[in-house]
Write an enzyme that holds these catalytic residues in place. Structure first.
Site, mmCIF file in Angstrom:
data_model
loop_
_atom_site.group_PDB
_atom_site.id
_atom_site.type_symbol
_atom_site.label_atom_id
_atom_site.label_comp_id
_atom_site.label_asym_id
_atom_site.label_seq_id
_atom_site.Cartn_x
_atom_site.Cartn_y
_atom_site.Cartn_z
ATOM 1 N N HIS A 81 -20.241 9.877 -0.339
ATOM 2 C CA HIS A 81 -18.842 9.538 -0.653
ATOM 3 C C HIS A 81 -18.860 8.399 -1.666
ATOM 4 C CE1 HIS A 81 -14.748 8.063 -0.104
ATOM 5 N NE2 HIS A 81 -14.467 9.186 0.520
ATOM 6 N N CYS A 104 -14.394 12.518 -4.157
ATOM 7 C CA CYS A 104 -13.141 11.968 -3.639
ATOM 8 C C CYS A 104 -12.310 11.447 -4.810
ATOM 9 C CB CYS A 104 -13.423 10.846 -2.639
ATOM 10 S SG CYS A 104 -11.909 10.069 -2.065
ATOM 11 N N HIS A 111 -12.626 15.758 -1.564
ATOM 12 C CA HIS A 111 -11.468 15.093 -0.969
ATOM 13 C C HIS A 111 -10.450 14.999 -2.094
ATOM 14 C CE1 HIS A 111 -13.897 12.529 2.177
ATOM 15 N NE2 HIS A 111 -13.986 13.826 2.394
ATOM 16 N N ASP A 165 -6.554 14.781 1.525
ATOM 17 C CA ASP A 165 -6.936 13.442 1.984
ATOM 18 C C ASP A 165 -5.696 12.587 2.043
ATOM 19 O OD1 ASP A 165 -8.607 11.461 2.817
ATOM 20 O OD2 ASP A 165 -9.840 11.421 1.036
ATOM 21 N N HIS A 166 -5.893 11.344 2.472
ATOM 22 C CA HIS A 166 -4.783 10.389 2.607
ATOM 23 C C HIS A 166 -3.411 10.945 2.246
ATOM 24 C CE1 HIS A 166 -7.678 6.749 2.174
ATOM 25 N NE2 HIS A 166 -8.130 7.663 3.014
ATOM 26 N N TYR A 185 -3.648 9.400 7.596
ATOM 27 C CA TYR A 185 -4.141 10.545 8.365
ATOM 28 C C TYR A 185 -3.122 11.176 9.302
ATOM 29 C CZ TYR A 185 -8.619 9.906 6.249
ATOM 30 O OH TYR A 185 -9.622 9.858 5.322
HETATM 31 C C1 DNO Z 1 -11.291 6.994 4.158
HETATM 32 C C2 DNO Z 1 -12.455 7.876 4.019
HETATM 33 C C3 DNO Z 1 -13.766 7.131 4.108
HETATM 34 C C4 DNO Z 1 -14.899 8.109 4.230
HETATM 35 C C5 DNO Z 1 -16.248 7.466 4.290
HETATM 36 C C6 DNO Z 1 -17.338 8.505 4.232
HETATM 37 O O1 DNO Z 1 -10.244 7.398 4.473
HETATM 38 O O2 DNO Z 1 -12.371 8.635 2.870
HETATM 39 O O3 DNO Z 1 -13.742 6.283 5.184
HETATM 40 O O4 DNO Z 1 -14.757 8.842 5.394
HETATM 41 O O5 DNO Z 1 -16.412 6.596 3.251
HETATM 42 O O6 DNO Z 1 -18.527 7.942 4.610
#
Ligand code: DNO
Length: 344
Positions: free
Chosen positions: A196, A234, A261, A306-307, A320
């Protein structure tokens, strides 16, 4: 592409049955959360998560994350012991059908934002980052949004001290050492590692960060060419670095992107941004161009919205909740369908 959804295990307030109802959803992304970093997860716990997911009609092929012990990042002599445990975790994950492990190599902290409840005009909230708030933080007594319970004051100051003098080069060497050591376990279990990016992709609190831009990936793959060494792409993390050309990077690394992501952020000035709904029109991340670059270059990995924002009165863990991530998932599935059909 397989659409997945992050699920925080049995303590998650979002039921698996709701996740399954999101159109196009194939599986959950989860982890064993109650085992200290550096220890081997009890395989029964993994099997339990898998059973629950499967009973809800969902797969469990992605783990996020198997955290990396700080001693490995620091290159301490004890790292070999923790690497052995990590290898066992990889083998156990592979044995229960996991195909991809997401992890990061950020010293001390993981993601960082200055506000978890940034208020939008429409009443929704999201995570945000403001440089002025960052500069106000007291480095000798850090209280970080979302991190306050992660470390005691003593632990945190001890860790920050241990990193004094850590350079980008040393940290990178420690990452390479770790990856070279675990690749045989990945080969054996056929599990892809997906690093990540640093979030945000620059040094914070004098801690070096080494996974946030194109040149970082080039040197990472040159040092460890094994195909099991891959990326979590991401867009929220990489996109916070305005120097990154995301569609270009998505195209260039598509075959190494085992996990994507996809999320949105909007800059309000040169440094500050807030997270927003997934659509391209909602911010600075060109989600359409990224999806197109991924599809055109043969991306065959897992994907998750994501978020999200907190919307419709939901008071979920920041980033989340169910609603906005479900909308994001539907949007992404639509984009993929359109782009894939256009390509045929
Ligand atoms: C946050 C996530 C991160 C991710 C870690 C992976 O929302 O994208 O915490 O899970 O960095 O190791």
């Amino acid at each position: 592409m397989k659409l997945t959804f992050r699920w925080y295990g049995e303590k998650d307030c979002i039921p698996l049955s709701y996740i399954k109802q999101i159109q196009g959803m194939t599986g959950v992304v989860t982890a064993v959360y109650d085992t200290p970093v550096g220890e081997v997860w009890d395989i029964e716990k993994l099997l339990r998560l898998k059973k629950l997911a499967n009973e809800a009609g969902l797969e469990m092929e992605v783990i996020e994350s198997v955290p990396v012990h700080e001693d490995i990042k620091l290159g301490r002599p004890t790292r070999d012991k923790y690497i052995e445990a990590y290898k066992q975790n990889i083998l156990n994950c592979g044995a229960v059908g996991v195909k991809c492990i997401c992890y990061n190599f950020m010293p001390v902290f993981d993601w960082f934002r200055t506000n978890l409840y940034y208020k939008h005009e429409d009443g929704s909230t999201s995570l945000s980052y403001a440089e002025a708030d960052f500069l106000k933080l007291d480095k000798t007594n850090l209280r970080l949004p979302g991190w306050d319970e992660s470390y005691s004051k003593e632990e945190l100051s001890g860790l920050l001290k241990a990193y004094e003098g850590m350079t980008h080069e040393k940290l990178f060497d420690n990452l390479v050492y770790f990856l070279r050591a675990i690749m045989p376990a990945c080969d054996e279990a056929d599990v892809n590692m997906a690093i990540h990016p640093d979030d945000p992709p620059w040094d914070i609190f004098d801690l070096p960060r080494i996974v946030g831009r194109e040149s970082d990936y080039d040197r990472l793959f040159a040092a460890v060419p094994n195909k099991h060494n891959g990326i979590t792409f991401c867009t929220g993390s990489l996109g916070a670095g305005r120097f990154n050309d995301l569609p270009k990077m998505a195209a260039k690394y598509a075959s190494r992107i085992y996990f994507a992501h996809l999320r949105q952020l909007k800059f309000t000035n040169d440094t500050d941004f807030y997270e927003n709904g997934h659509q391209t029109a909602e911010g600075n991340v060109d989600v359409y161009a990224i999806v197109k670059a991924l599809v055109q270059n043969g991306f065959d990995g897992y994907l998750r919205p994501d978020h999200g924002r907190n919307i419709w009165g939901e008071d979920a863990k920041p980033g989340y909740g169910l609603f906005d991530r479900a909308l994001g998932g539907a949007y992404l599935v639509g984009l993929f369908e359109a782009v894939e059909k256009d390509l045929k």
